[in-house]
Design a protein around this motif. Sequence first.
Motif, PDB file in Angstrom:
ATOM      1  N   TRP A 361       0.837  -1.199   0.000  1.00 43.83           N
ATOM      2  CA  TRP A 361       0.000   0.000   0.000  1.00 43.83           C
ATOM      3  C   TRP A 361       0.878   1.258   0.000  1.00 43.83           C
ATOM      4  O   TRP A 361       1.930   1.298   0.623  1.00 43.83           O
ATOM      5  N   THR A 379      -3.395   3.698  -2.238  1.00 49.54           N
ATOM      6  CA  THR A 379      -3.554   2.806  -3.396  1.00 49.54           C
ATOM      7  C   THR A 379      -2.440   1.766  -3.447  1.00 49.54           C
ATOM      8  O   THR A 379      -1.418   1.895  -2.772  1.00 49.54           O
ATOM      9  N   THR A 396      -7.851  -2.181  -4.832  1.00 46.52           N
ATOM     10  CA  THR A 396      -6.593  -1.474  -5.036  1.00 46.52           C
ATOM     11  C   THR A 396      -6.655  -0.034  -4.505  1.00 46.52           C
ATOM     12  O   THR A 396      -5.640   0.663  -4.532  1.00 46.52           O
ATOM     13  N   VAL A 397      -7.837   0.426  -4.065  1.00 45.82           N
ATOM     14  CA  VAL A 397      -7.989   1.779  -3.512  1.00 45.82           C
ATOM     15  C   VAL A 397      -8.761   1.681  -2.200  1.00 45.82           C
ATOM     16  O   VAL A 397      -9.784   0.990  -2.119  1.00 45.82           O
ATOM     17  N   ARG A 487      -8.862   7.878  -8.900  1.00 49.75           N
ATOM     18  CA  ARG A 487      -8.001   6.714  -9.117  1.00 49.75           C
ATOM     19  C   ARG A 487      -6.580   7.021  -8.625  1.00 49.75           C
ATOM     20  O   ARG A 487      -6.197   8.189  -8.508  1.00 49.75           O
ATOM     21  N   ALA A 488      -5.847   5.909  -8.334  1.00 47.52           N
ATOM     22  CA  ALA A 488      -4.480   6.068  -7.851  1.00 47.52           C
ATOM     23  C   ALA A 488      -3.524   6.341  -9.006  1.00 47.52           C
ATOM     24  O   ALA A 488      -3.747   5.921 -10.143  1.00 47.52           O
TER      25      ALA A 488
END
Length: 494
Positions: A361, A379, A396-397, A487-488
Motif C-alpha cells: 500500500w 492505493t 486497489t484503492v 483513481r491512484a
Amino acid sequence: MSFLAMMGPSPDWNVGLSAEDLCTKECGWVQKVIQDLIPWDAGTDSGVTYESPNKPTVPQDKIRPLTSLDHPQSPFYDPEGGPIIPVARVVMERIARKGEQCNIVPDNIDDIVADLVTEEKEEDDTPETCIYSNWSPWSACSSATCDKGKRMRQRMLKAQLDLSVACPDTQDFEPCMGPGCSEDEASTCMMSEWITWSPCSASCGMGMRSRERYVKQFPDDGSMCKVPTEETEKCIVNEECEPSSCIVTEWTEWEECSATCGMGMKKRHRMIKMTPADGSMCKAETTEVEKCMMPECHTIPCMLSPWSDWSDCSVTCGKGSRTRQRMLKSPAELGDCNEELKQVEKCMLPECPISCELTEWSHWSECNKSCGKGHMIRTRMITMEPQFGGTLCPETVQRKKCRLRKCQKSSGSERKRLKEAREKRRSERAKEEIDGEQLPVCKMKPWTSWTECSKFCSGGIQERFMTVKKRFKSSQITSCKDKKEIRACNVHPC
C-alpha cells in the motif's frame, strides 16, 4: 583343463571349470591354481529349490551363473543382492617329476593309424563354425628303431558355433621312424628359454639352486631329445655364517595370487631367527614378491531386471520429471556392466494457478478538504494478473474519513444570498412540473479529462468529473447530481 560336478540332488545345478589355462606366458606350467567356484544352472530343469519336482524347462534356458537375486526361495538368495557365495574351491598344484620324458601317445595308437599312409596332408578344411586352439608340437615317434611308428599332435575344440555342423577330430597322426632312420640325419630339438632360478637351498652359507626348460618341438625324425632340461649350480647366502650373518627361517609357501583371473602378484615370507652376533643390522629380505598368472578373465552377459513402472510426476502442476529404474541381477565381479539403471523423462501437467500479486500500500494521501469533514485515500498496483484459476485481485484503492478544523460560519448576508438561490431553483423546478412535459430527469455533460496526479511518487490521486448539463422536471430531483471519480497514480516509491 575342464571338469564338471553335479550339485545333487538338483538335476541341472553344477560347478566346474571350463578350459582352465595351466600355462604361463613363459611357456611353463603354472605352479599353483586356486579357484573359487560358484553354482551354474544348465537351464534344463525349472525348479528353484533342491526339493522342487523335476520338470523340464520349455524352451530350454541358456547356461548361466546363478545369482543371489534369482528367486526368494532359492538356497542362494540374498535379500541385499550381494555377490553369490562360492560353494566350492578347487586347488591344483604342480608336482615336478624329474628324470622322465613323456610322450602324449595313446595305448591304441597303432589301431588308430593302421590305415594311415605317408601321403601329404590335404589343406585344412575345418568348418568356420569350429574354433580350435593351435596344434601342439609333434610328439616323439612311438618306435625307437627304424621300424615304422607313429607320432601325434593335438588341438583343443574351444567353441562349436553351429551344432548341426560336425567338427573334425582334435588329434592328428602321421607315420615316423626311430632316431637316425630318416633321410635328414641333422635332427634338432627346439627348446624353451630357461625358467628363473629357484631360491637357494641354504638360508646361510653355501647351497644349491636349479632351473628348468622344456622341449618345444621334437625332431622331425621322431627321435628323442638328449638336450638337458635341468641344470643346477651352487649358491651362497650371506657368504659365510659368521657373527655378522643373519639366521633366517625357510621361505613359507607362496600366498594365493592377488588376482582371481589374469595377471596378479603373490608373496612369500620368512622370519629372522637370529640377528647378527656383532649387533649389526640384518640385511636379509623377509618378503619376496613375484608375478602370477591366473586363467584368462571371462565376462558374462549383463543380467538386468525389467524396468519398473514410471513414477508419478515430480510436480502436481506445470512441468516436472518422472523416473523408472531396474536392478543389476548378476554379481558385478563376474562382468563389466555399463547398462543404465535409471531413466528420467519430462512430464507436463495442467498449468499451475497464478494468483494476483500486488505492490505494498502507498502512504495515505492528504485530506481532500482544508476544513471540516473530508477523506483521504491510499492505493496499490497490480503486478501480476490472476491466471489459470488463481486468486482474484482484491481492492486497489482504500478510503477513510478525515476531519480538520471547523469551517468558519458564513455571514448573515451570505446566508441570505444562498437561501434566495435555493428558492430560485425550487421555483424553476416547480415551473417545469406545471408545464406537464415528461422529460428525462437530467442531461449530463461528458466526463472531463483526468486531473494531473497530486504527487510525483509514493502514491497520489487523479480525479475527473461529470456535471449536469440540464435538469428536467421530475419528482426525483435528488437523483440528478454531479459525479466524481478517483483513481491512484504514481504509486512507485520516491
